[in-house]
Write a protein that holds these residues in place. Structure first.
Motif, PDB file in Angstrom:
ATOM      1  N   ASP A 130       0.857  -1.186   0.000  1.00 35.04           N
ATOM      2  CA  ASP A 130       0.000   0.000   0.000  1.00 35.04           C
ATOM      3  C   ASP A 130       0.895   1.238   0.000  1.00 35.04           C
ATOM      4  N   VAL A 131       0.818   2.020  -1.056  1.00 34.40           N
ATOM      5  CA  VAL A 131       1.732   3.155  -1.203  1.00 34.40           C
ATOM      6  C   VAL A 131       1.463   4.221  -0.145  1.00 34.40           C
ATOM      7  N   ASP A 132       0.202   4.437   0.191  1.00 38.77           N
ATOM      8  CA  ASP A 132      -0.087   5.410   1.258  1.00 38.77           C
ATOM      9  C   ASP A 132       0.498   4.931   2.579  1.00 38.77           C
ATOM     10  N   ALA A 133       0.393   3.638   2.833  1.00 38.87           N
ATOM     11  CA  ALA A 133       0.986   3.084   4.059  1.00 38.87           C
ATOM     12  C   ALA A 133       2.509   3.196   4.015  1.00 38.87           C
ATOM     13  N   LEU A 134       3.077   3.057   2.823  1.00 42.01           N
ATOM     14  CA  LEU A 134       4.530   3.218   2.679  1.00 42.01           C
ATOM     15  C   LEU A 134       4.938   4.644   3.033  1.00 42.01           C
ATOM     16  N   ASP A 135       4.165   5.624   2.557  1.00 42.20           N
ATOM     17  CA  ASP A 135       4.466   7.024   2.886  1.00 42.20           C
ATOM     18  C   ASP A 135       4.409   7.243   4.390  1.00 42.20           C
ATOM     19  N   ASP A 136       3.384   6.678   5.034  1.00 39.67           N
ATOM     20  CA  ASP A 136       3.266   6.836   6.481  1.00 39.67           C
ATOM     21  C   ASP A 136       4.429   6.158   7.201  1.00 39.67           C
ATOM     22  N   THR A 137       4.812   4.988   6.711  1.00 42.05           N
ATOM     23  CA  THR A 137       5.912   4.250   7.334  1.00 42.05           C
ATOM     24  C   THR A 137       7.215   5.028   7.230  1.00 42.05           C
ATOM     25  N   LEU A 138       7.465   5.599   6.071  1.00 42.07           N
ATOM     26  CA  LEU A 138       8.685   6.383   5.881  1.00 42.07           C
ATOM     27  C   LEU A 138       8.684   7.625   6.766  1.00 42.07           C
ATOM     28  N   THR A 139       7.517   8.228   6.952  1.00 43.67           N
ATOM     29  CA  THR A 139       7.419   9.431   7.787  1.00 43.67           C
ATOM     30  C   THR A 139       7.657   9.111   9.254  1.00 43.67           C
ATOM     31  N   ASP A 140       7.107   7.998   9.710  1.00 41.51           N
ATOM     32  CA  ASP A 140       7.151   7.658  11.133  1.00 41.51           C
ATOM     33  C   ASP A 140       8.312   6.744  11.505  1.00 41.51           C
ATOM     34  N   LEU A 141       9.120   6.371  10.531  1.00 43.99           N
ATOM     35  CA  LEU A 141      10.143   5.344  10.756  1.00 43.99           C
ATOM     36  C   LEU A 141      11.177   5.769  11.789  1.00 43.99           C
ATOM     37  N   GLU A 142      11.450   4.875  12.725  1.00 42.76           N
ATOM     38  CA  GLU A 142      12.554   5.061  13.669  1.00 42.76           C
ATOM     39  C   GLU A 142      13.732   4.267  13.140  1.00 42.76           C
ATOM     40  N   GLY A 143      14.801   4.923  12.837  1.00 42.51           N
ATOM     41  CA  GLY A 143      15.956   4.270  12.245  1.00 42.51           C
ATOM     42  C   GLY A 143      16.261   4.884  10.898  1.00 42.51           C
TER      43      GLY A 143
END
Length: 490
Positions: free
Chosen positions: A224-237
């Motif tokens: 899910d590309v929207d979920a990917l965007d959220d993951t990249l925004t919130d990613l720790e690391g």
């Protein structure tokens, strides 16, 4: 047996070779290829009982007797990968051109770790790699190397990605100095339905499986590309690689490669495409499903899936040949630097293996024999069969289709009644799958979807028909009734 009877060369060796190959061929045909059912149904215990004798006896039985023993005890209890009702895994029926090539690969015993051990083989591998790079529209500077399959390709791709990132971001030569302290924060992103080798690679690369961050998928089991965007925004690391899948194991789903490539470029991530399953679409009219693969930094391809080659046979392609410099090395006894300066082909510097088989001959011979059109027709036929099989499952009142196929994987459940508890459906399908293996008439896969055991047809075999699918559904019904009794508990 004298040494003259045991090695190629001379009249005696040639005669012994012909006799051995003939006897082995007869054994394969009579006790494997011609079996009506795809498996004998033997349990692990029953198989083990057949091999109580010493593997290494003091005195040998002779080659003919040994081949006969293998025919009786091994071949007759092997899974019939060419049987139309063997539809469990991504385990293809090998094409006869591939089998012919396999014989020549074994007999010539070329080793790809130096040009003088495999001169023609080296050139052929380079030619096949170049053709693959062109097939996936990679740039002129692209390169690649043959591997044992998708697992090795994925590990090597992420190794290159990790070492490039550490070199450019931390000024650290991992090959010489090991991982930097910052490695604890390195992250790999992939979909929640990506192959487990992403985590396996993180383990082998010293990052740990926790370094892999999975992105939720959409209703078609794609990243899910929207979920990917959220993951990249919130990613720790610190992310360094983004892995897209072109053909997930369960549903054959293809991530939106172009959109994922956009995110990789935006965040300066190595973009790897695991196309071990779906890469073969590139030779068909459905190649647009792979749009965006041409932007990958690396691509994993398997030939022992939809290219119908004997195991093992895979390749890793890289967008820029210079990427291999992150792992290259020279050894005086194999590939001295003087050879590089003289233009002698040097494949060992691109591989995680030293001694390596001439597996490129298998797709080479197949491509030459069938051509693109011939290979595409085989693949397209299985894709169409999967679509028809899905319709057949959906139309059956006692089966539940779990998604429309993208490739040739059809996932479903046996559900004899509406309203059954999920726990009951889970137990019933798990028990049915075990009964199917013991029955031996159909080899069907199992997986888990939303926590519930499900069944799967992986319809790779071009000789499988819709009638075979219908017959397998009947066999599943029979086995399900047998394990559940007259009544299915709620």
């Amino acid at each position: 047996m004298s040494s003259a009877d045991l090695f190629l060369g001379g009249d005696t060796g040639e005669s012994a070779y012909r006799a051995a190959m003939g006897r082995a061929t007869d054994a394969v045909l009579s006790s494997f290829a011609d079996d009506e059912d795809p498996y004998s149904g033997f349990s692990p215990e029953e198989l083990a009982d057949q091999f109580a004798e010493p593997v290494l006896p003091e005195t040998g039985t002779g080659l003919a007797a040994a081949i006969d023993e293998v025919e009786d005890r091994v071949l007759s209890h092997s899974v019939g990968t060419s049987n139309p009702q063997c539809v469990a895994h991504l385990q293809c029926p090998p094409l006869i051109p591939g089998l012919a090539a396999e014989m020549m690969v074994s007999a010539t015993n070329q080793s790809l770790d130096s040009f003088d051990q495999a001169p023609a083989a080296t050139v052929i591998e380079e030619r096949v790699v170049a053709a693959l790079c062109s097939l996936f529209d990679l740039p002129a500077v692209a390169d690649g190397v043959f591997t044992s399959g998708g697992t090795q390709s994925n590990v090597q791709a992420l190794l290159l990605a990790r070492d490039r990132f550490c070199g450019t971001q931390f000024d650290r030569d991992v090959q010489q100095q090991g991982l930097p302290p910052e490695a604890d924060d390195l992250r790999i992103l992939c979909s929640a339905e990506a192959h487990f080798t992403g985590k396996q690679a993180a383990h082998h690369l010293g990052l740990g499986e926790d370094a892999v961050v999975t992105v939720p998928t959409d209703e078609r089991h794609r990243m899910d590309v929207d979920a990917l965007d959220d993951t990249l925004t919130d990613l720790e690391g610190t992310p360094f690689a983004l892995v897209a899948t072109a053909g997930t194991t369960d549903f054959g789903s293809i991530d939106p490669l172009a959109a994922v490539a956009d995110r990789a470029r935006e965040h300066d991530l190595w973009f790897h495409v695991d196309a071990a399953y779906g890469g073969a679409l590139a030779v068909t009219d459905r190649a647009p499903l792979l749009d965006g693969i041409d932007r990958a930094d690396s691509v994993a391809v398997d030939f022992h899936k939809l290219f119908y080659q004997p195991i093992s046979c895979g390749a890793l392609l890289v967008r820029d040949a210079a990427s291999f410099e992150w792992m290259a090395r020279n050894a005086a006894y194999l590939n001295p630097e003087a050879h590089d300066d003289a233009g002698v082909p040097n494949l060992v510097a691109k591989s995680m293996q030293t001694t390596r088989r001439f597996d490129a001959l298998k797709p080479y011979l197949t491509f030459r024999a069938l051509g693109r059109d011939g290979l595409a027709a085989l693949i397209e036929g299985t894709l169409e069969l999967a679509e028809d099989a899905a319709e057949l499952v959906a139309a059956a009142e006692d089966f539940e289709l779990l998604g429309e196929p993208t490739l040739n994987a059809v996932v479903f459940r046996y559900r004899p009644e509406q309203g059954l508890a999920e726990e009951t459906v889970d137990r019933l399908n798990a028990a049915t799958r075990e009964a199917l293996l013991s029955d031996g008439r159909a080899i069907v896969a199992r997986t888990t979807v939303d926590g519930v055991t499900s069944l799967k047809f992986t319809l790779l075999n071009p000789t499988t028909t819709l009638d075979d699918v219908a017959a397998m559904l009947d066999i599943i019904r029979e086995c399900a009734v047998a394990v559940s009794g007259q009544e299915v508990p709620r």
